[in-house]
Write a protein that holds these residues in place. Sequence first.
Motif, mmCIF file in Angstrom:
data_model
loop_
_atom_site.group_PDB
_atom_site.id
_atom_site.type_symbol
_atom_site.label_atom_id
_atom_site.label_comp_id
_atom_site.label_asym_id
_atom_site.label_seq_id
_atom_site.Cartn_x
_atom_site.Cartn_y
_atom_site.Cartn_z
ATOM 1 N N MET A 118 -9.695 -14.471 0.891
ATOM 2 C CA MET A 118 -8.756 -14.408 -0.229
ATOM 3 C C MET A 118 -7.760 -15.560 -0.168
ATOM 4 O O MET A 118 -6.927 -15.709 -1.042
ATOM 5 C CB MET A 118 -7.968 -13.094 -0.206
ATOM 6 N N PRO A 130 -24.035 -2.881 -5.222
ATOM 7 C CA PRO A 130 -23.074 -3.699 -5.977
ATOM 8 C C PRO A 130 -23.725 -4.379 -7.184
ATOM 9 O O PRO A 130 -23.082 -4.583 -8.210
ATOM 10 C CB PRO A 130 -22.614 -4.745 -4.961
ATOM 11 N N ASN A 165 -13.724 -10.514 -6.870
ATOM 12 C CA ASN A 165 -12.693 -9.829 -7.642
ATOM 13 C C ASN A 165 -11.663 -10.803 -8.208
ATOM 14 O O ASN A 165 -11.007 -10.513 -9.193
ATOM 15 C CB ASN A 165 -11.989 -8.775 -6.791
ATOM 16 N N PHE A 205 -16.522 -9.996 -1.433
ATOM 17 C CA PHE A 205 -15.925 -8.956 -2.291
ATOM 18 C C PHE A 205 -14.612 -9.420 -2.925
ATOM 19 O O PHE A 205 -14.423 -9.314 -4.137
ATOM 20 C CB PHE A 205 -15.696 -7.698 -1.440
ATOM 21 N N GLY A 206 -13.709 -9.950 -2.092
ATOM 22 C CA GLY A 206 -12.417 -10.401 -2.601
ATOM 23 C C GLY A 206 -12.545 -11.555 -3.584
ATOM 24 O O GLY A 206 -12.085 -11.468 -4.723
ATOM 25 N N VAL A 255 -16.184 -6.352 -10.761
ATOM 26 C CA VAL A 255 -16.970 -7.573 -10.870
ATOM 27 C C VAL A 255 -18.093 -7.395 -11.859
ATOM 28 O O VAL A 255 -18.836 -6.429 -11.807
ATOM 29 C CB VAL A 255 -17.560 -7.939 -9.499
ATOM 30 N N PHE A 273 -16.924 -2.247 3.782
ATOM 31 C CA PHE A 273 -17.576 -1.167 3.043
ATOM 32 C C PHE A 273 -18.758 -1.637 2.222
ATOM 33 O O PHE A 273 -19.306 -0.900 1.433
ATOM 34 C CB PHE A 273 -16.563 -0.463 2.134
ATOM 35 N N MET A 274 -19.136 -2.886 2.394
ATOM 36 C CA MET A 274 -20.269 -3.362 1.605
ATOM 37 C C MET A 274 -21.523 -3.343 2.483
ATOM 38 O O MET A 274 -21.440 -3.222 3.690
ATOM 39 C CB MET A 274 -19.984 -4.768 1.082
ATOM 40 N N PHE A 299 -6.628 -4.436 8.808
ATOM 41 C CA PHE A 299 -6.339 -3.067 9.234
ATOM 42 C C PHE A 299 -6.530 -2.864 10.730
ATOM 43 O O PHE A 299 -7.271 -3.585 11.384
ATOM 44 C CB PHE A 299 -7.264 -2.089 8.502
ATOM 45 N N ARG A 332 -0.436 -9.135 -4.033
ATOM 46 C CA ARG A 332 -1.472 -8.738 -3.076
ATOM 47 C C ARG A 332 -2.382 -9.900 -2.724
ATOM 48 O O ARG A 332 -2.948 -9.940 -1.639
ATOM 49 C CB ARG A 332 -2.316 -7.609 -3.659
ATOM 50 N N GLU A 357 -23.113 -11.950 -13.289
ATOM 51 C CA GLU A 357 -23.346 -13.136 -14.099
ATOM 52 C C GLU A 357 -24.693 -12.982 -14.785
ATOM 53 O O GLU A 357 -25.591 -12.365 -14.249
ATOM 54 C CB GLU A 357 -23.353 -14.379 -13.201
ATOM 55 N N ASP A 396 -12.355 0.620 8.280
ATOM 56 C CA ASP A 396 -11.730 0.969 7.007
ATOM 57 C C ASP A 396 -11.802 -0.154 5.992
ATOM 58 O O ASP A 396 -11.571 0.055 4.812
ATOM 59 C CB ASP A 396 -10.252 1.307 7.220
ATOM 60 N N ARG A 424 -7.716 4.891 3.045
ATOM 61 C CA ARG A 424 -7.534 3.562 3.642
ATOM 62 C C ARG A 424 -8.547 2.580 3.096
ATOM 63 O O ARG A 424 -8.232 1.419 2.827
ATOM 64 C CB ARG A 424 -7.639 3.661 5.167
ATOM 65 N N VAL A 425 -9.784 3.051 2.893
ATOM 66 C CA VAL A 425 -10.804 2.163 2.336
ATOM 67 C C VAL A 425 -10.386 1.728 0.932
ATOM 68 O O VAL A 425 -10.484 0.559 0.561
ATOM 69 C CB VAL A 425 -12.179 2.866 2.285
ATOM 70 N N ARG A 446 -18.839 5.096 -2.180
ATOM 71 C CA ARG A 446 -18.137 4.749 -0.946
ATOM 72 C C ARG A 446 -17.699 6.005 -0.217
ATOM 73 O O ARG A 446 -17.764 6.097 0.998
ATOM 74 C CB ARG A 446 -16.891 3.922 -1.246
ATOM 75 N N ARG A 480 -9.590 8.647 5.462
ATOM 76 C CA ARG A 480 -10.286 7.386 5.632
ATOM 77 C C ARG A 480 -10.569 6.767 4.275
ATOM 78 O O ARG A 480 -10.411 5.558 4.079
ATOM 79 C CB ARG A 480 -11.577 7.673 6.413
ATOM 80 N N VAL A 511 0.834 -1.203 0.000
ATOM 81 C CA VAL A 511 0.000 0.000 0.000
ATOM 82 C C VAL A 511 0.871 1.257 0.000
ATOM 83 O O VAL A 511 0.543 2.247 -0.638
ATOM 84 C CB VAL A 511 -0.939 0.018 1.227
ATOM 85 N N ALA A 564 -7.379 1.526 -0.205
ATOM 86 C CA ALA A 564 -6.292 0.545 -0.075
ATOM 87 C C ALA A 564 -6.867 -0.827 0.250
ATOM 88 O O ALA A 564 -6.466 -1.842 -0.321
ATOM 89 C CB ALA A 564 -5.311 0.985 1.003
ATOM 90 N N ALA A 565 -7.835 -0.851 1.159
ATOM 91 C CA ALA A 565 -8.425 -2.135 1.545
ATOM 92 C C ALA A 565 -9.107 -2.791 0.350
ATOM 93 O O ALA A 565 -9.045 -4.008 0.174
ATOM 94 C CB ALA A 565 -9.435 -1.937 2.679
ATOM 95 N N MET A 566 -9.726 -1.982 -0.489
ATOM 96 C CA MET A 566 -10.387 -2.542 -1.669
ATOM 97 C C MET A 566 -9.356 -3.135 -2.628
ATOM 98 O O MET A 566 -9.520 -4.237 -3.139
ATOM 99 C CB MET A 566 -11.185 -1.450 -2.393
ATOM 100 N N ARG A 567 -8.296 -2.377 -2.859
ATOM 101 C CA ARG A 567 -7.281 -2.868 -3.788
ATOM 102 C C ARG A 567 -6.638 -4.140 -3.266
ATOM 103 O O ARG A 567 -6.344 -5.067 -4.014
ATOM 104 C CB ARG A 567 -6.219 -1.802 -4.023
ATOM 105 N N LEU A 568 -6.417 -4.180 -1.941
ATOM 106 C CA LEU A 568 -5.790 -5.365 -1.355
ATOM 107 C C LEU A 568 -6.649 -6.602 -1.549
ATOM 108 O O LEU A 568 -6.157 -7.716 -1.507
ATOM 109 C CB LEU A 568 -5.541 -5.151 0.140
ATOM 110 N N ARG A 569 -7.928 -6.386 -1.711
ATOM 111 C CA ARG A 569 -8.770 -7.552 -1.927
ATOM 112 C C ARG A 569 -9.122 -7.697 -3.402
ATOM 113 O O ARG A 569 -10.190 -8.165 -3.774
ATOM 114 C CB ARG A 569 -10.008 -7.475 -1.043
ATOM 115 N N GLY A 570 -8.188 -7.277 -4.226
ATOM 116 C CA GLY A 570 -8.288 -7.613 -5.645
ATOM 117 C C GLY A 570 -9.130 -6.672 -6.482
ATOM 118 O O GLY A 570 -9.359 -6.934 -7.657
ATOM 119 N N TYR A 571 -9.612 -5.547 -5.906
ATOM 120 C CA TYR A 571 -10.432 -4.639 -6.699
ATOM 121 C C TYR A 571 -9.555 -3.917 -7.714
ATOM 122 O O TYR A 571 -8.515 -3.383 -7.364
ATOM 123 C CB TYR A 571 -11.099 -3.623 -5.777
#
Lengths: 243, 270
Positions: A152, B140, A104, A100-101, B228, A90-91, A82, A75, B231, A87, B213-214, B164, B210, A51, B216-223
């Motif tokens: 994940m 979503p 993705n 979510f993961g 998406v 968010f869903m 966190f 990643r 289907e 943070d 950080r959110v 968001r 904030r 990050v 970052a958290a999204m990217r860390l989970r593959g966003y």
Amino acid sequence: MLTVSGLTVEYPDGGRGVAGVSFSITDGESVALVGGNGAGKTTLLLALAGVLAVKAGTAAVNGLSYSHKDRAEYRRLIGLVFQNPDDMLFMPRVLDDIMFGPRNLGMTERDARCRADEVMDELGISHLAYRSPMKLSGGEKRMAGLAAVLAMRPSVLLLDEPTAFLDPRARRALIRALARLPQSKLIATHDLAFAGGLCGRALLLSDGRLRADGSCAELFGDGSLMDECGLEAVPHTNGEVSL
Amino acid sequence: MRSLKTPSIETPSIETLSMGDSPLHRVHPGVKMVCALALIVLTLSFSRTSFAAMLPFLLYPSVAIGINDIPASLLVKRLLVALPFAVFAGITNLVSDREVLFRLGAVPVTGGMSACAGIMLRTLLCVSYALILMAVTPFPEITARMRAIHIPAIFVQVLETTYRYTGTLADEARALATAYRLRAGSDDAGVRLAHAGSLVGGLFLRSADRADRVWAAMRLRGYDLRGVRAEPKPISLRDWIFLAAVCGSGALMRIVDIPALFAAGIARFS
Ligand SMILES: Nc1ncnc2c1ncn2[C@@H]1O[C@H](COP(=O)(O)OP(=O)(O)OP(=O)(O)O)[C@@H](O)[C@H]1O
Ligand SMILES: [Mg+2]
């Protein structure tokens, strides 16, 4: 397996970050990352997760080092929980957050759902699936955030102050859940009893530098070392830190 | 966690509502989106000065509220947020167009007044279609569906991140407001002007932080940009009927000026 060598992070506004940190964590090993406020724990974890931009040094998971090209794959191997679960949730529902993961990652709805169910089952939070993450208690949020990361299936888990805000019962539940997980873990914490109970080994960080790397019992019992790092030694620990 | 967030207990949030179950919830999300879009286009296609001809479109929000346990108060609250913009957009007409169209009793109604009312009604109608869509379709699902029909990824991503960010902004605003109130002396005191600047500044810094950080958290989970994609989901006969009913009635009300017909009918009768 996580290998870090000479990792240096500087904040653009001159914040100290971390300097020249090197260590490695073997598969399945749990390591505590301790140090006073501002020692650089969060910075180190964020940099390891990719990050924060790294100024010098490298980090590699299972031989794959962080690079622009491989960052998506990197990643996926690293899961960061966190400091503040708000943070990372968010869903609209906990279930969606956990899915979510996997979504993705390109999993189908059915597979993502299976994965989410598995993880919620592992952590014992299946009853939270349809709740809004905003309306959970601190301990529940913590578990939901952990579940979102575990979905994940990372090979290394980074946890930032996982026991903060938890009451004794929630703390015990978290420790039990973490102890069962097969992943390598690096856990930043101020909670030395928790660190000693869950991790055999600790890294001591002070002013952004790695001051010591050794067994929890050894480090936490060393009064002068702990004092230098702005921490308090845990009295009479002979490897026995009570939870 | 943070104890300063007072949960809003009075009305459930749109987000919570969107997770519910009602006849409208069960309609295919893509169909709902097309319907909302069609209604927006139809409403916007009225001429600048029309007002009465648009009134029948109020039917949609009313029916949606009626059959879906959407509290009207929630929509009204959100609509109030949009109102100032609508007023602002409409108000210039009052000055620019003073030609008297007709008299309501003794009050002369000018073209400007009609246009102003028309703009406000149009804005409120369009906002309410969008709000209702969001109250009966999880967000979503909306964006996944947008990706599925190949709306450019960057557009969908902007929408997602804005959504968001609005969430975190509201969250931080609540926390900050509570913290302020607790130290402001009396409980119901508003924000004093002297504090407003730093409070608003602080709010934006906090929520930007904030949001970072959110993100970052999204990217860390593959966003990533691809996001998406929904289907494929079969469109059932019921969905088709719904689509035909909404779009057909909308087109009819657009073509036929129902209030004018009524007025003419009443005039002939008396
Ligand atoms: N975004 C930032 N910009 C500039 N400097 C920062 C930033 N975040 C942290 N720092 C600085 O970097 C140093 C390390 O901070 P970090 O948050 O990593 O500490 P920490 O060990 O996690 O502390 P704590 O135990 O309080 O969470 C501190 O001196 C801090 O002031
Ligand atoms: Mg920290």
